[in-house]
Structure formats: C-alpha cells, structure tokens
Motif scaffolding. Structure first.
Motif, PDB file in Angstrom:
ATOM      1  N   UNK A  69       8.999   0.659   0.284  1.00  0.00           N
ATOM      2  CA  UNK A  69       8.526  -0.214   1.729  1.00  0.00           C
ATOM      3  C   UNK A  69       7.870  -2.184   2.056  1.00  0.00           C
ATOM      4  N   UNK A  71       8.664  -5.993   2.424  1.00  0.00           N
ATOM      5  CA  UNK A  71       8.365  -6.589   4.195  1.00  0.00           C
ATOM      6  C   UNK A  71       9.716  -6.847   4.145  1.00  0.00           C
ATOM      7  N   UNK A  77       9.923   0.391   9.317  1.00  0.00           N
ATOM      8  CA  UNK A  77       8.887   0.882  10.349  1.00  0.00           C
ATOM      9  C   UNK A  77       9.497   2.781   9.543  1.00  0.00           C
ATOM     10  N   UNK A  80       7.426   4.228   6.754  1.00  0.00           N
ATOM     11  CA  UNK A  80       6.666   4.180   6.752  1.00  0.00           C
ATOM     12  C   UNK A  80       6.380   5.220   7.019  1.00  0.00           C
ATOM     13  N   UNK A  84       4.819   8.627   6.393  1.00  0.00           N
ATOM     14  CA  UNK A  84       3.079   9.584   6.197  1.00  0.00           C
ATOM     15  C   UNK A  84       3.813  10.837   6.760  1.00  0.00           C
ATOM     16  N   UNK A 111      -4.497  11.477  -5.571  1.00  0.00           N
ATOM     17  CA  UNK A 111      -4.409  10.420  -5.191  1.00  0.00           C
ATOM     18  C   UNK A 111      -4.721   9.153  -6.061  1.00  0.00           C
ATOM     19  N   UNK A 114      -1.656   6.989  -5.969  1.00  0.00           N
ATOM     20  CA  UNK A 114      -1.929   6.273  -4.784  1.00  0.00           C
ATOM     21  C   UNK A 114      -2.935   4.811  -4.923  1.00  0.00           C
ATOM     22  N   UNK A 115      -3.804   5.440  -5.479  1.00  0.00           N
ATOM     23  CA  UNK A 115      -4.296   3.521  -6.590  1.00  0.00           C
ATOM     24  C   UNK A 115      -3.297   2.608  -7.129  1.00  0.00           C
ATOM     25  N   UNK A 117      -0.710   2.567  -7.135  1.00  0.00           N
ATOM     26  CA  UNK A 117       0.380   2.141  -6.439  1.00  0.00           C
ATOM     27  C   UNK A 117      -0.461   0.930  -5.489  1.00  0.00           C
ATOM     28  N   UNK A 118      -1.235   1.289  -5.233  1.00  0.00           N
ATOM     29  CA  UNK A 118      -2.267  -0.072  -4.239  1.00  0.00           C
ATOM     30  C   UNK A 118      -2.111  -1.359  -4.955  1.00  0.00           C
TER      31      UNK A 118
ATOM     32  N   UNK B  86      -1.293   1.366   8.307  1.00  0.00           N
ATOM     33  CA  UNK B  86       0.117   1.340   8.726  1.00  0.00           C
ATOM     34  C   UNK B  86       0.759   0.869  10.230  1.00  0.00           C
ATOM     35  N   UNK B  89       1.598  -2.510  10.246  1.00  0.00           N
ATOM     36  CA  UNK B  89       2.279  -3.206   9.290  1.00  0.00           C
ATOM     37  C   UNK B  89       3.761  -2.944  10.238  1.00  0.00           C
ATOM     38  N   UNK B  90       3.332  -1.512  10.697  1.00  0.00           N
ATOM     39  CA  UNK B  90       4.532  -1.572  11.974  1.00  0.00           C
ATOM     40  C   UNK B  90       4.691  -2.470  12.968  1.00  0.00           C
ATOM     41  N   UNK B 108       2.207  -5.874   2.037  1.00  0.00           N
ATOM     42  CA  UNK B 108       2.664  -4.533   2.606  1.00  0.00           C
ATOM     43  C   UNK B 108       2.005  -3.598   2.196  1.00  0.00           C
ATOM     44  N   UNK B 109       3.568  -3.703   0.876  1.00  0.00           N
ATOM     45  CA  UNK B 109       3.212  -2.287  -0.197  1.00  0.00           C
ATOM     46  C   UNK B 109       2.204  -1.908  -0.939  1.00  0.00           C
ATOM     47  N   UNK B 110       1.376  -2.625  -1.123  1.00  0.00           N
ATOM     48  CA  UNK B 110      -0.012  -2.227  -1.547  1.00  0.00           C
ATOM     49  C   UNK B 110      -0.863  -1.637  -0.927  1.00  0.00           C
ATOM     50  N   UNK B 112       0.162  -0.600   2.444  1.00  0.00           N
ATOM     51  CA  UNK B 112       1.095   1.389   2.173  1.00  0.00           C
ATOM     52  C   UNK B 112       0.241   1.832   1.728  1.00  0.00           C
ATOM     53  N   UNK B 113       0.098   1.780   0.435  1.00  0.00           N
ATOM     54  CA  UNK B 113      -0.746   2.469  -0.513  1.00  0.00           C
ATOM     55  C   UNK B 113      -1.986   2.337  -0.522  1.00  0.00           C
ATOM     56  N   UNK B 114      -2.585   1.655   0.082  1.00  0.00           N
ATOM     57  CA  UNK B 114      -4.108   2.007   0.274  1.00  0.00           C
ATOM     58  C   UNK B 114      -4.809   3.115   1.133  1.00  0.00           C
ATOM     59  N   UNK B 116      -2.143   5.433   1.879  1.00  0.00           N
ATOM     60  CA  UNK B 116      -2.093   6.331   1.309  1.00  0.00           C
ATOM     61  C   UNK B 116      -3.101   7.391   0.623  1.00  0.00           C
ATOM     62  N   UNK B 117      -3.792   6.515  -0.030  1.00  0.00           N
ATOM     63  CA  UNK B 117      -5.339   6.333  -1.107  1.00  0.00           C
ATOM     64  C   UNK B 117      -6.054   7.056   0.319  1.00  0.00           C
TER      65      UNK B 117
END
Lengths: 149, 326
Positions: A69, A71, A77, A80, A84, A111, A114-115, A117-118, B86, B89-90, B108-110, B112-114, B116-117
C-alpha cells in the motif's frame, strides 16, 4: 500429497470467497512450505489440514496486500480492500470451520505484527509458527477447544 | 435533545470504553504515534450511532446489559473508525471531521496498519468469549466488515457507470452501510440473550434504517453546503459515484445524455452544471420517497416489537434518522 492439499485449500477458498471481491489467490508451494512441515508433524484429519492451510494462505496474502500500500501505487485501492476483505474472511472461515480457538491464540501475534508495521518494522512474520504453537497447546490434555464445548 | 440523551445512554461511559481499547493495551506504548493517532481520531467527535444501536439492541434481551454489551458497543465504533482510516486513503481525503486525515500525518503504509491494529485489537478483546453460543460476538469483525468491503468493491467497480441498475445501487448501499448498523442491533440483542427471532427483527430494523441513512447521505451531497458536509458539495458525482438521485435523473431523456458526459476528466464547471440540473429535476424528491419507504419498513418492525418497552427507543432512533437532513 502437499500438492493435493494446496489444490483443495485453494478450491475451498475460491468457493467461499465472494466473487464480488474478485481476489485471485496466488501462493507458491515454497511459500506454503513452513506450514506443510507443521501439518506433517501433527496427526490431523485431512479436512482440518485443508482448513488450516486455507487460513494460513489468507493471513499470508492479506499481510502481503497491505504491505503493497504505497502512496500513488496504481493498485492502492484494491490492495487496501483485498487486505481488509481477507482479514474479515479469515474470521468468517474460522467461525464456519470452528477454529475460533486458533483465532484467539493468533490474535495477539497478529495484533503485534500490525503495531510493528505501523512503526515501520517490516520484519517477516510467518503465521506457521503461531499455528504450530496452537496445535501443540491444543494437544495438551487440559486444553479447551470450541469443538469440545 | 441529543440522541444519546433521548435514549438515556451514558455516552461518557461508551467514550471511556472506546479509549480504553487502546489505552489499556499493554502492547502499545502510551506516547506512541499509534496510540496518539487512534485517541485523536476516536476522540474527535462522531455521533456514535453504531455504539448506541448496540446498546438499544441490548434492551431487548432477557438479561440486563453488562460489560459484554459495553465492549461490543465500543468495538462497533472501533471497527467503524478503522474503516474510516482506510476510506480516507482510498478517497485521497485530506480532512476527517475538520482535522487532517490520519494518513496525512503518519503516511499511507503506517495508516493502513494502524487501521489493521484496530481491527485486530477488537478480535483479540472479543476472543475471550468462547464457545458456540458466543460466536455472534465476531459478527461485527467478520460478516459485517466483509460486507462493508464488498460495498467498496462494488463502488469501485461501478465508478462512472451510468448503466448501474437500481438493484445494484441498493445492494452496494446495503453492503457498505446498512449491514453494519443491522449487525450492531443484532449483537446488542444477543449480548443480553434476546430470542433469536427478536434479534432478527432488530437486524431488519437496522438494515432499513441503514438504507435510509445511506440514501439520505447521497441526498445531502446535493442539498448541503460544503461547510456542513466537511467536503465539497457534489463530491459523489465528481468522484464517479452514481447515487440514487443520479439514477432517477438518468431516467429523464433530456438530462441523461448530459449526465453521461461526466467522467474523471470533467471540469468543475461541467460538474456544477450537472449538479444544478439534477437539483432542479424531480430526482431529489423521488430519492426522498425511497428513503421514506425504508423508514416506513422500519416503523412496521417497531409495531411488531411493541410488547417490549424498548420499542420506544427504536422509535427514537427512527425519528432521529427521519430528521437527519432537516
């Protein structure tokens, strides 16, 4: 044997996923290798192996799509939405095939991934290890499973 | 009077629970970007419609509502908020509730994962409710979220598609908006052990309200100012979303060819011209009628639940949704 297992898992997933999503799942045998080894070490019914491999495939592809994902990516789209949809489909599949104990076991590690990766930590996280730990724990005599309730 | 006051629901308690989902997560440092971003987003307002629907649903059960109902109501808002991250972003949206959208601050990448968290955290929290009879607690994260995604796929698929049928439009709206609201009422009811048929009626009620909500949302894009909307008026048409007013306007042989010229390369003037034409047609009134039909369906369901004292709360929700555009 592994080839048939893969084919059956992909067939199951494609049949269960909504055609509206239009997701084509691609995962090579090499990418499934870690879970094959886990499944070989445990005495499981064939159908359950199909379900577990299906769950592994969904989790792997969902994480991959969300890693793509960037930019201005032309498929931003779709990436994402695919991620999801696959994460929610994972739960649907687990409910249907009574693998909610696995969901509960994997939840903290998914979880934490995800933390991480964020925060920009993109270290590889393979769900096979978590599935193996769950299977070991499940085989202990005192463990509870939703199947037993 | 505000909706939560009319429903006699303690909104502070729900807000506290929403904040605690992240604040009490021992895996998230309090001063981390993730914690700050989520607390800012969930604390920035919003009507809390979905949590309120969970609580109202719980009033139809055989047991009093407790911790589980409260957690489900907070989970409903968390899942909704994750979807907004999300969505922004879209849609390449820069603002959310008047402040910079989360992805503009984190990348964006961060972001998306927030998002997801937030979804993963809900699954972790609700996984403590084990056993077959508790499987419903995952409906918000599984079925409702999957349907929401399908609605988004359908919207993407049909961008600038002026051959979209009414049924396709309704299905997209059902997936994108109505099913989450329906599920909120249903899981609320099941959390207090309501009979399955009552939970089913509440689901149908929520679905009808959700359909009306989405149709009203489509109308507001034509009738409200940018200040009220928090985005430029006519954004739907500009972004290729063929909504119900557009579908009705397309039935006018004089309007149809003009509407069909609108595409990704259309100028602001061209879009504004088509918006004005649709505003002057009977399309908005016909759209309003469809919205009212759904509200009538919801009212009929209230009648079937009239033996429950909490049916008055459904009436309050109905009145709120009916008056939302005025």
């Amino acid at each position: 044997m592994n080839r048939k297992l893969m084919e059956d898992s992909f067939r199951l997933l494609q049949a269960e996923m909504s055609p509206i999503a239009g997701i084509q799942l691609h995962l090579s045998p090499a990418e499934c290798e870690q879970l094959f080894s886990v499944l070989e070490r445990h005495d499981l019914e064939y159908d359950r192996k199909v379900h577990l491999l299906g769950i592994y495939i969904i989790l792997t592809v969902a994480a991959e799509r969300h890693m793509e994902c960037a930019p201005h990516h032309p498929d931003l789209t779709r990436n994402i939405l695919d991620g999801d949809y696959l994460y929610s489909f994972y739960l649907q599949l687990a409910v249907k095939y009574r693998e909610l104990d696995l969901v509960a076991y994997l939840a903290p590690s998914i979880k934490k991934m995800q933390i991480a990766r964020s925060n920009g930590d993109f270290a590889d996280q393979n769900p096979a290890a978590g599935i193996e730990e769950f299977l070991i724990q499940e085989q202990r005599p005192q463990s509870r499973t939703s199947k037993a309730i | 009077m505000k909706l939560h006051e009319a429903l006699n629901i303690d909104l502070d308690e729900i807000n506290h629970e929403i904040q605690n989902i992240v604040a009490r997560d021992k895996d998230v440092p309090k001063k981390s970007q993730l914690a700050k971003s989520i607390l800012e987003l969930t604390g920035s307002g919003g009507k809390r419609l979905r949590p309120l629907m969970v609580i109202v649903g719980s009033r139809f059960g055989r047991k009093p509502s407790g911790r589980r109902t409260l957690q489900l109501s907070a989970a409903a808002e968390f899942i909704h908020a994750a979807s907004l991250i999300h969505d922004d972003i879209i849609d390449n949206a820069e603002l959310r509730r008047g402040t910079p959208a989360l992805h503009t601050k984190t990348g964006v990448l961060s972001a998306v994962h927030i998002g997801n968290y937030m979804s993963a955290r809900v699954i972790e929290l609700l996984s403590k409710y084990t056993g077959d009879k508790n499987r419903y607690v995952h409906d918000l994260s599984s079925v409702a979220t999957a349907q929401l995604c399908l609605g988004e796929y359908q919207q993407m698929e049909h961008a600038y598609d002026y051959n979209l049928t009414f049924d396709e439009y309704l299905e997209k709206s059902r997936n994108k908006t109505a099913m989450l609201m329906a599920t909120c009422l249903r899981v609320g009811a099941l959390s207090t052990e309501s009979p399955e048929d009552v939970a089913g009626l509440l689901y149908n009620f929520g679905e009808a309200l959700g359909m009306s909500f989405q149709i009203q949302d489509d109308l507001l894009d034509f009738t409200q100012s940018a200040d009220v909307l928090g985005k430029p008026a006519g954004s739907d048409l500009r972004n290729g979303q063929v909504t119900l007013p557009v579908l009705f306007a397309l039935q006018d042989p004089e309007l149809a060819p003009i509407i069909r010229t609108i595409g990704p390369a259309s100028s602001e003037e061209e879009v504004a011209h088509v918006l004005a034409l649709i505003n002057r047609s009977d399309a908005l009134a016909r759209t309003e009628e469809v919205s009212q039909d759904y509200l009538d369906q919801a009212a009929a369901i209230i009648q079937r639940l009239s033996s429950y004292p909490a049916h008055a709360d459904l009436e309050t929700l109905l009145q709120y949704f009916a008056g939302r555009d005025r």
